[in-house]
Structures are given as C-alpha cells and as structure tokens.
Design a protein around this motif. Structure first.
Motif, PDB file in Angstrom:
ATOM      1  N   GLU A 160      19.947  54.259  46.325  1.00 46.94           N
ATOM      2  CA  GLU A 160      20.207  53.485  45.116  1.00 46.94           C
ATOM      3  C   GLU A 160      21.307  52.466  45.401  1.00 46.94           C
ATOM      4  OE1 GLU A 160      19.832  56.019  41.272  1.00 46.94           O
ATOM      5  OE2 GLU A 160      20.837  57.257  42.793  1.00 46.94           O
ATOM      6  N   HIS A 161      21.205  51.299  44.771  1.00 52.23           N
ATOM      7  CA  HIS A 161      22.160  50.225  45.040  1.00 52.23           C
ATOM      8  C   HIS A 161      22.450  49.430  43.770  1.00 52.23           C
ATOM      9  CE1 HIS A 161      21.950  50.971  49.338  1.00 52.23           C
ATOM     10  NE2 HIS A 161      20.654  51.103  49.178  1.00 52.23           N
ATOM     11  N   GLU A 162      23.363  48.486  43.905  1.00 51.40           N
ATOM     12  CA  GLU A 162      23.739  47.610  42.803  1.00 51.40           C
ATOM     13  C   GLU A 162      22.536  46.809  42.305  1.00 51.40           C
ATOM     14  OE1 GLU A 162      26.627  45.149  44.807  1.00 51.40           O
ATOM     15  OE2 GLU A 162      25.074  44.127  45.947  1.00 51.40           O
ATOM     16  N   ASP A 163      22.589  46.415  41.037  1.00 46.30           N
ATOM     17  CA  ASP A 163      21.571  45.527  40.483  1.00 46.30           C
ATOM     18  C   ASP A 163      21.931  44.072  40.753  1.00 46.30           C
ATOM     19  OD1 ASP A 163      20.129  47.684  39.396  1.00 46.30           O
ATOM     20  OD2 ASP A 163      21.324  47.638  37.557  1.00 46.30           O
ATOM     21  N   ARG A 164      23.241  43.804  40.903  1.00 47.25           N
ATOM     22  CA  ARG A 164      23.727  42.454  41.139  1.00 47.25           C
ATOM     23  C   ARG A 164      25.071  42.538  41.868  1.00 47.25           C
ATOM     24  NH1 ARG A 164      27.721  42.745  37.733  1.00 47.25           N
ATOM     25  NH2 ARG A 164      27.482  43.768  35.734  1.00 47.25           N
ATOM     26  N   PRO A 165      25.411  41.534  42.685  1.00 45.34           N
ATOM     27  CA  PRO A 165      26.717  41.531  43.355  1.00 45.34           C
ATOM     28  C   PRO A 165      27.848  41.592  42.324  1.00 45.34           C
ATOM     29  CG  PRO A 165      25.299  39.838  44.285  1.00 45.34           C
ATOM     30  CD  PRO A 165      24.599  40.374  43.052  1.00 45.34           C
ATOM     31  N   GLY A 166      28.900  42.328  42.645  1.00 46.40           N
ATOM     32  CA  GLY A 166      30.056  42.456  41.777  1.00 46.40           C
ATOM     33  C   GLY A 166      29.955  43.572  40.759  1.00 46.40           C
ATOM     34  N   GLN A 167      28.815  44.226  40.679  1.00 44.79           N
ATOM     35  CA  GLN A 167      28.626  45.299  39.700  1.00 44.79           C
ATOM     36  C   GLN A 167      29.475  46.518  40.069  1.00 44.79           C
ATOM     37  OE1 GLN A 167      24.598  46.841  39.501  1.00 44.79           O
ATOM     38  NE2 GLN A 167      24.900  47.486  37.376  1.00 44.79           N
ATOM     39  N   THR A 168      30.093  47.126  39.069  1.00 41.88           N
ATOM     40  CA  THR A 168      30.864  48.344  39.283  1.00 41.88           C
ATOM     41  C   THR A 168      29.911  49.524  39.348  1.00 41.88           C
ATOM     42  OG1 THR A 168      32.764  47.430  38.117  1.00 41.88           O
ATOM     43  CG2 THR A 168      32.691  49.829  38.370  1.00 41.88           C
ATOM     44  N   LEU A 169      30.053  50.308  40.399  1.00 37.79           N
ATOM     45  CA  LEU A 169      29.222  51.491  40.619  1.00 37.79           C
ATOM     46  C   LEU A 169      30.105  52.732  40.576  1.00 37.79           C
ATOM     47  CD1 LEU A 169      27.242  50.043  43.665  1.00 37.79           C
ATOM     48  CD2 LEU A 169      26.588  49.955  41.249  1.00 37.79           C
ATOM     49  N   ALA A 170      29.513  53.861  40.251  1.00 39.14           N
ATOM     50  CA  ALA A 170      30.238  55.132  40.218  1.00 39.14           C
ATOM     51  C   ALA A 170      29.387  56.190  40.877  1.00 39.14           C
ATOM     52  CB  ALA A 170      30.545  55.531  38.777  1.00 39.14           C
ATOM     53  N   THR A 171      30.044  57.114  41.576  1.00 43.70           N
ATOM     54  CA  THR A 171      29.328  58.225  42.196  1.00 43.70           C
ATOM     55  C   THR A 171      30.283  59.385  42.430  1.00 43.70           C
ATOM     56  OG1 THR A 171      27.732  58.820  43.929  1.00 43.70           O
ATOM     57  CG2 THR A 171      29.696  57.612  44.634  1.00 43.70           C
ATOM     58  N   ARG A 172      29.684  60.559  42.577  1.00 43.27           N
ATOM     59  CA  ARG A 172      30.411  61.745  43.017  1.00 43.27           C
ATOM     60  C   ARG A 172      29.727  62.296  44.274  1.00 43.27           C
ATOM     61  NH1 ARG A 172      30.762  65.950  39.349  1.00 43.27           N
ATOM     62  NH2 ARG A 172      32.783  66.449  40.187  1.00 43.27           N
ATOM     63  N   SER A 173      28.732  61.573  44.760  1.00 43.32           N
ATOM     64  CA  SER A 173      27.936  61.982  45.920  1.00 43.32           C
ATOM     65  C   SER A 173      28.697  61.766  47.223  1.00 43.32           C
ATOM     66  CB  SER A 173      26.626  61.179  45.959  1.00 43.32           C
ATOM     67  OG  SER A 173      26.004  61.304  47.224  1.00 43.32           O
ATOM     68  N   HIS A 174      28.874  62.834  47.965  1.00 44.12           N
ATOM     69  CA  HIS A 174      29.538  62.734  49.271  1.00 44.12           C
ATOM     70  C   HIS A 174      28.750  61.820  50.203  1.00 44.12           C
ATOM     71  CE1 HIS A 174      31.870  66.799  48.885  1.00 44.12           C
ATOM     72  NE2 HIS A 174      31.924  66.088  47.771  1.00 44.12           N
ATOM     73  N   ASP A 175      27.427  61.905  50.175  1.00 47.03           N
ATOM     74  CA  ASP A 175      26.601  61.077  51.059  1.00 47.03           C
ATOM     75  C   ASP A 175      26.780  59.596  50.760  1.00 47.03           C
ATOM     76  OD1 ASP A 175      25.591  63.348  52.309  1.00 47.03           O
ATOM     77  OD2 ASP A 175      23.763  63.388  51.088  1.00 47.03           O
ATOM     78  N   VAL A 176      26.808  59.239  49.483  1.00 44.94           N
ATOM     79  CA  VAL A 176      26.970  57.839  49.095  1.00 44.94           C
ATOM     80  C   VAL A 176      28.343  57.329  49.529  1.00 44.94           C
ATOM     81  CG1 VAL A 176      27.135  56.251  47.127  1.00 44.94           C
ATOM     82  CG2 VAL A 176      25.317  57.986  47.186  1.00 44.94           C
ATOM     83  N   ILE A 177      29.382  58.109  49.287  1.00 44.64           N
ATOM     84  CA  ILE A 177      30.747  57.708  49.653  1.00 44.64           C
ATOM     85  C   ILE A 177      30.869  57.553  51.163  1.00 44.64           C
ATOM     86  CG2 ILE A 177      33.173  58.408  49.647  1.00 44.64           C
ATOM     87  CD1 ILE A 177      32.492  59.896  46.960  1.00 44.64           C
ATOM     88  N   THR A 178      30.347  58.501  51.901  1.00 43.63           N
ATOM     89  CA  THR A 178      30.413  58.453  53.359  1.00 43.63           C
ATOM     90  C   THR A 178      29.685  57.229  53.894  1.00 43.63           C
ATOM     91  OG1 THR A 178      30.522  60.868  53.442  1.00 43.63           O
ATOM     92  CG2 THR A 178      29.926  59.748  55.476  1.00 43.63           C
ATOM     93  N   GLN A 179      28.497  56.950  53.369  1.00 44.09           N
ATOM     94  CA  GLN A 179      27.739  55.788  53.824  1.00 44.09           C
ATOM     95  C   GLN A 179      28.486  54.493  53.502  1.00 44.09           C
ATOM     96  OE1 GLN A 179      23.638  55.461  52.552  1.00 44.09           O
ATOM     97  NE2 GLN A 179      23.527  53.335  53.182  1.00 44.09           N
ATOM     98  N   TRP A 180      29.040  54.396  52.295  1.00 47.08           N
ATOM     99  CA  TRP A 180      29.787  53.201  51.904  1.00 47.08           C
ATOM    100  C   TRP A 180      30.944  52.952  52.877  1.00 47.08           C
ATOM    101  CZ3 TRP A 180      34.832  52.287  50.436  1.00 47.08           C
ATOM    102  CH2 TRP A 180      35.094  51.067  49.811  1.00 47.08           C
ATOM    103  N   ALA A 181      31.708  54.001  53.177  1.00 48.74           N
ATOM    104  CA  ALA A 181      32.840  53.870  54.099  1.00 48.74           C
ATOM    105  C   ALA A 181      32.354  53.520  55.512  1.00 48.74           C
ATOM    106  CB  ALA A 181      33.652  55.164  54.123  1.00 48.74           C
ATOM    107  N   ASP A 182      31.320  54.196  55.995  1.00 51.58           N
ATOM    108  CA  ASP A 182      30.794  53.937  57.340  1.00 51.58           C
ATOM    109  C   ASP A 182      30.342  52.481  57.493  1.00 51.58           C
ATOM    110  OD1 ASP A 182      31.284  56.561  58.070  1.00 51.58           O
ATOM    111  OD2 ASP A 182      29.174  57.192  57.940  1.00 51.58           O
ATOM    112  N   GLU A 183      29.706  51.931  56.459  1.00 52.61           N
ATOM    113  CA  GLU A 183      29.234  50.543  56.517  1.00 52.61           C
ATOM    114  C   GLU A 183      30.398  49.560  56.680  1.00 52.61           C
ATOM    115  OE1 GLU A 183      27.006  50.098  52.894  1.00 52.61           O
ATOM    116  OE2 GLU A 183      25.201  51.003  53.774  1.00 52.61           O
ATOM    117  N   ARG A 184      31.596  49.963  56.298  1.00 49.11           N
ATOM    118  CA  ARG A 184      32.777  49.111  56.377  1.00 49.11           C
ATOM    119  C   ARG A 184      33.689  49.501  57.538  1.00 49.11           C
ATOM    120  NH1 ARG A 184      30.278  49.373  52.076  1.00 49.11           N
ATOM    121  NH2 ARG A 184      30.273  47.692  50.540  1.00 49.11           N
ATOM    122  N   GLY A 185      33.266  50.485  58.318  1.00 50.12           N
ATOM    123  CA  GLY A 185      34.084  50.953  59.436  1.00 50.12           C
ATOM    124  C   GLY A 185      35.321  51.706  58.980  1.00 50.12           C
TER     125      GLY A 185
END
Length: 141
Positions: A44-69
C-alpha cells in the motif's frame, strides 16, 4: 494458500486491528494521525505526494527506512533501555545517535503503542525522510 492470499489476509487483519486501535485511542491521538491514510502492508502507498501516512506495521516501517538507507537509532539509552526512537539517515549528521537493532527499536514502539506518521514523497515528488511518532498517551493530543 498462495503467498498473495496470505499477504492480503494479513493486511486485512492488520486493518481491523488498526481500526480498533484508532477507535480505542481516538481522544489521545493527534489530528494528523486521525486524518492520515493508514497503511497496513508494504504493497500500500500514498495516493498523492505529500500525503500523511500512518502505520503500526513493522514491515512497512522497516521498508520505509531501508529505502532511505536509514538505520534504527536512539539518542540515549538508560541502563540498556531505549528511551528515544530515531533513525540515522546517511549524510544527515547522526554523530550523536546510537545505532540499535530493529528488535530494540520496536520493543518500546510496541510497548508505548506508538503510531508511525510519515511521508513517502514531498509534495514536489522528491523522496521524503519526514516521520513522527504519535502516542495516545501524550498529553498534548
């Protein structure tokens, strides 16, 4: 059961848990968290750039951080307990940060029932490093 069906079922279960969480903690959560698009799986991803997203998913958080190094970090640790949760982003001056393991980062995240608010992209389309942790226990919701 095929992998995609398992992932879809897990995302649906996560969605239901998050809906219960938001309903239970509505009074303590920030307006940003209440208005954010909740993300339950890495698909799952943003609908538009700049959109505020929320999660409690460890997988989502880990992937987000990994994509940014970015690596999980803290600014201090008291008697082996992580108190402040941060990320060390390469090239952004994290000299004062102490890198920790993901399980050390997620333990207080889960104990404190935190919500990870973030952006995938800035409104202009560039990758965003914005994140904030929201707690239903904070006093200034």
């Amino acid at each position: 059961m095929p992998r995609q069906d398992k992932e879809r079922k897990a995302a649906e279960q996560s969605r239901k848990e998050d809906e219960r969480f938001v309903e239970e903690h509505r009074e303590g959560l920030s307006k940003s968290t209440q208005r954010a698009k909740w993300i339950h799986s890495v698909d799952e991803h943003e609908d538009r750039p700049g959109q505020t997203l929320a999660t409690r998913s460890h997988d989502v958080i880990t992937q987000w951080a990994d994509e940014r190094g970015a690596t999980p970090a803290t600014v201090d640790s008291e008697e082996g307990q992580v108190r402040v949760l941060r990320f060390n982003f390469p090239g952004f001056g994290g000299e004062d940060l102490l890198e920790i393991e993901w399980d050390e980062w997620f333990e207080p995240f889960d104990q404190r029932q935190l919500v990870f608010l973030y952006q995938e992209h800035k409104a202009g389309g560039q990758q965003s490093n914005f994140f904030r942790l929201d707690s239903p226990e904070r006093e200034d919701a």
